[in-house]
Scaffold this active site. Structure first.
Site, PDB file in Angstrom:
ATOM      1  N   GLY A 248      73.795  39.417  34.221  1.00  0.00           N
ATOM      2  CA  GLY A 248      73.351  38.482  33.229  1.00  0.00           C
ATOM      3  C   GLY A 248      74.279  37.099  33.667  1.00  0.00           C
ATOM      4  N   CYS A 249      74.112  36.054  32.947  1.00  0.00           N
ATOM      5  CA  CYS A 249      74.757  34.590  33.496  1.00  0.00           C
ATOM      6  C   CYS A 249      76.217  34.536  32.960  1.00  0.00           C
ATOM      7  CB  CYS A 249      73.925  33.527  33.198  1.00  0.00           C
ATOM      8  SG  CYS A 249      73.378  33.388  31.253  1.00  0.00           S
ATOM      9  N   TYR A 250      76.507  35.038  31.807  1.00  0.00           N
ATOM     10  CA  TYR A 250      77.775  35.094  31.101  1.00  0.00           C
ATOM     11  C   TYR A 250      78.533  36.107  31.799  1.00  0.00           C
ATOM     12  CZ  TYR A 250      76.797  31.929  27.189  1.00  0.00           C
ATOM     13  OH  TYR A 250      76.702  30.637  26.261  1.00  0.00           O
ATOM     14  N   ALA A 251      78.145  37.178  32.342  1.00  0.00           N
ATOM     15  CA  ALA A 251      78.604  38.447  32.780  1.00  0.00           C
ATOM     16  C   ALA A 251      79.038  37.972  34.371  1.00  0.00           C
ATOM     17  CB  ALA A 251      77.548  39.373  33.043  1.00  0.00           C
TER      18      ALA A 251
END
Length: 333
Positions: free
Chosen positions: A144-147
């Site tokens: 995931g991008c935030y991850a």
């Protein structure tokens, strides 16, 4: 012919960025791209930036994709698992969605709902041992991008016992493309411009993924919608266990990582510097008042946070240098 690749969900922002990267990749041949409502339209009619890419979007079904050596799935969360299961065994798959990231079925049910499809090899090459695991895998769950932004800032510090895995606090601002391309009133230009707004406070779906990838045991995460089309800036804070220099820990962890750059001391990451590239920029310090470790991370959410990361994983799966077809540099201004 090179390695035959296809993209499912090519009409979205991440799908369009994948098409752009694949069109310039020296080893991958783009043979199919699919969509739902946009099926039958030329790619350039959906993505004007790809004028000259002579490809028509097909229907998203296994028969359209089965002739590829590799399929990228850029579909909404919950839609990848069924399509992946219907693809022939020899076809390798990189999933940009969340369907196969989490090992914990209870965490999936809590944050996403529905049936848990099972975990694939996690697609963040910079984690210890993951390059080899990705290279050996036929199915990879991209991050995931935030991850990505949070994990690259935090994981080495927890692994080195430089910070406690408890009481981690993250505030991260993302551009509007992170919410996808579907028309939504709160994403209209007149709503977003001149405004910052938090969302999914205390219950964002990337929390269990970040905890799984970093070893954090408790995490407070506040995402913020920012008035920009792409980019993520994450501020990660944690309590130190001793006197370890967080910059030294990060420098050692990423000494051989081509896409992770610890900036010179005193220089701080900003999103524009990563736009269009596959790099993550990091900086770290210790707060003089609270004593907490602070790490700031910047990525392009459509690059290292989605399409670029997926291509990086695919390169490893086919024995290519992980930098093939990807830029470490952003585009400015």
């Amino acid at each position: 012919m090179g390695i035959r690749v296809a993209v499912a969900g090519a009409s979205g922002y991440a799908g369009g960025e994948l098409l752009r990267l694949l069109a310039g990749h020296p080893e991958f041949d783009l043979v199919a791209a699919t969509a739902h409502a946009s099926a039958g339209r030329p790619v350039a009619a959906v993505h004007p930036q790809l004028a000259g890419l002579d490809l028509v979007l097909g229907a998203t079904d296994p028969t359209t994709l089965a002739d590829a050596d590799l399929v990228f799935l850029a579909l909404p969360h919950g839609q990848s698992a069924a399509l992946a299961a219907a693809l022939p065994g020899p076809v390798k798959v990189v999933d940009l969605g969340a369907d196969h990231r989490l090992r914990d079925a209870d965490a999936w049910a809590r944050y996403y709902g529905g049936d848990h499809a099972g975990a694939w090899t996690y697609g963040l090459p910079e984690l210890p041992g993951q390059r080899a695991a990705i290279a050996a895998a036929d199915r990879v769950a991209s991050t995931g991008c935030y991850a990505v932004a949070t994990t690259l800032a935090l994981a080495p510090l927890i692994a080195a016992d430089a910070v406690f895995p408890t009481d981690v606090v993250v505030v991260a601002a993302s551009g509007t493309s992170g919410a996808g391309r579907a028309a939504k009133p709160h994403l209209l230009g007149s709503e977003v411009m001149g405004d910052l707004s938090p969302y999914k406070v205390g219950a964002h779906q990337h929390v269990p993924e970040i905890k799984q990838a970093t070893g954090a045991t408790s995490l407070s995460f506040t995402p913020v919608l920012a008035p920009m089309p792409r980019g993520i800036l994450a501020t990660v804070t944690a309590v130190p266990t001793g006197d370890a220099d967080p910059r030294e820990v990060l420098a050692a962890a990423y000494a051989a990582a081509p896409f992770v750059h610890l900036l010179a001391e005193g220089a701080w990451p900003h999103t524009a510097a990563t736009a269009g590239g596959n790099s993550c920029h990091l900086q770290a310090t210790v707060d003089v008042d609270s004593g907490r470790v602070i790490v700031v991370s910047a990525i392009d959410n459509l690059g290292k946070g989605a399409a670029g990361q997926a291509v990086q994983n695919a390169n490893l799966m086919f024995g290519l240098p992980e930098t093939t077809g990807l830029s470490v540099f952003g585009a400015a201004p």
